[in-house]
Design a protein around this motif. Structure first.
Motif, PDB file in Angstrom:
ATOM      1  N   ARG A  63       0.883  -1.086  -0.053  1.00 22.84           N
ATOM      2  CA  ARG A  63       0.105  -0.027  -0.104  1.00 22.84           C
ATOM      3  C   ARG A  63       0.880   1.165   0.150  1.00 22.84           C
ATOM      4  O   ARG A  63       0.683   2.137  -0.827  1.00 22.84           O
ATOM      5  CB  ARG A  63      -0.981  -0.053   1.170  1.00 22.84           C
ATOM      6  N   MET A  64       1.877   1.323   0.842  1.00 21.64           N
ATOM      7  CA  MET A  64       2.960   2.329   0.963  1.00 21.64           C
ATOM      8  C   MET A  64       3.820   2.525  -0.120  1.00 21.64           C
ATOM      9  O   MET A  64       4.122   3.661  -0.694  1.00 21.64           O
ATOM     10  CB  MET A  64       3.578   2.457   2.393  1.00 21.64           C
ATOM     11  N   TRP A  65       4.260   1.529  -0.711  1.00 22.69           N
ATOM     12  CA  TRP A  65       5.423   1.665  -1.681  1.00 22.69           C
ATOM     13  C   TRP A  65       5.181   0.903  -3.023  1.00 22.69           C
ATOM     14  O   TRP A  65       6.130   1.056  -4.009  1.00 22.69           O
ATOM     15  CB  TRP A  65       6.592   0.949  -1.203  1.00 22.69           C
ATOM     16  N   ILE A 103       7.647   8.048   1.807  1.00 24.74           N
ATOM     17  CA  ILE A 103       6.243   8.311   2.179  1.00 24.74           C
ATOM     18  C   ILE A 103       5.873   9.776   2.223  1.00 24.74           C
ATOM     19  O   ILE A 103       6.738  10.443   2.759  1.00 24.74           O
ATOM     20  CB  ILE A 103       5.500   7.386   3.086  1.00 24.74           C
ATOM     21  N   GLN A 107       1.112   8.162   8.159  1.00 27.42           N
ATOM     22  CA  GLN A 107      -0.089   7.689   7.551  1.00 27.42           C
ATOM     23  C   GLN A 107      -0.797   6.884   8.626  1.00 27.42           C
ATOM     24  O   GLN A 107      -0.162   6.342   9.367  1.00 27.42           O
ATOM     25  CB  GLN A 107       0.402   6.947   6.382  1.00 27.42           C
ATOM     26  N   ILE A 109      -3.228   3.698   8.333  1.00 29.64           N
ATOM     27  CA  ILE A 109      -3.674   2.928   7.243  1.00 29.64           C
ATOM     28  C   ILE A 109      -4.633   1.701   7.732  1.00 29.64           C
ATOM     29  O   ILE A 109      -4.008   0.968   8.867  1.00 29.64           O
ATOM     30  CB  ILE A 109      -2.179   2.052   6.542  1.00 29.64           C
ATOM     31  N   ARG A 125       6.691   8.869   9.047  1.00 27.19           N
ATOM     32  CA  ARG A 125       7.697   9.069   7.962  1.00 27.19           C
ATOM     33  C   ARG A 125       9.305   9.225   8.494  1.00 27.19           C
ATOM     34  O   ARG A 125       9.270  10.049   9.452  1.00 27.19           O
ATOM     35  CB  ARG A 125       7.479  10.474   7.045  1.00 27.19           C
TER      36      ARG A 125
END
Length: 190
Positions: A63-65, A103, A107, A109, A125
């Motif tokens: 999801r992040m990368w 990022i 975040q 998530i 981050r």
């Protein structure tokens, strides 16, 4: 200070939650897929055994990368021991992510945890740049070896050479080479 952390590490070919007393920030060096395994992703990280993330953490990373794991290489990540993680209904502890580089800000998530249940993962981050790295040629020169010798050494261990080496890995190689003259022979192949 007398550091006992090396004496409490589980005997395993991967990093385990019990190995992490305090959060660790590491760089991702390589990502491999292992088909037919319940832990199909193996992530090589600096200074530790490989990390095999659970499905929730694989979802988080994707999801992040993104799902192209080759783009994860070089990113930094903070891992920690989460005691409440359960397996087969029993709390066993697990490795979770608390911070990531690459990022846009902190975040929150939401990801599936169990059938019909979701958990929110708060990810900070990582703003600090990675430590300066050394190329394989620079590593070879620093230890009086050739690139071919280091490449052959990696291949004999069943892994490909790193594109770049963190200072800690360079120091570890130097320390290992210095402990026993036979280690130099092992790398040089003569």
């Amino acid at each position: 200070m007398i550091d006992v952390s090396a004496t409490i590490v589980a005997k395993s070919d991967q990093i385990n939650a019990a190995d992490i007393a305090d959060p660790i920030t590491v760089e991702i060096l390589d990502v491999r897929l292992k088909s037919g395994d319940d832990q199909p992703v193996e992530i090589e990280i600096t200074n530790y055994k490989p990390w095999r993330p659970c499905k929730s953490m694989r979802r988080l990373l994707a999801r992040m990368w993104g799902t192209d794991a080759s783009r994860w290489i070089g990113q930094r990540i903070t891992l920690y021991h989460e005691a409440s993680v359960s397996w087969a209904g029993q709390p066993v502890g697990g490795i979770r992510v608390s911070a990531m580089s690459g990022i846009d800000g902190d975040q929150n998530i939401r990801l599936p945890a169990k059938r019909g249940k979701y958990e929110t993962h708060s990810i900070a981050r990582i703003d600090t740049p990675a430590e300066p790295t050394m190329t394989i040629a620079e590593l070879a020169e620093a230890h009086g070896l050739t690139v071919e010798q280091i490449t052959a050494w990696h291949e004999a261990a069943g892994r490909k050479p790193d594109r770049e080496y963190q200072p800690a890995r360079v120091a570890a190689l130097g320390e290992w080479l210095g402990k026993d003259p036979a280690n130099v022979v092992t790398v040089r192949g003569s």
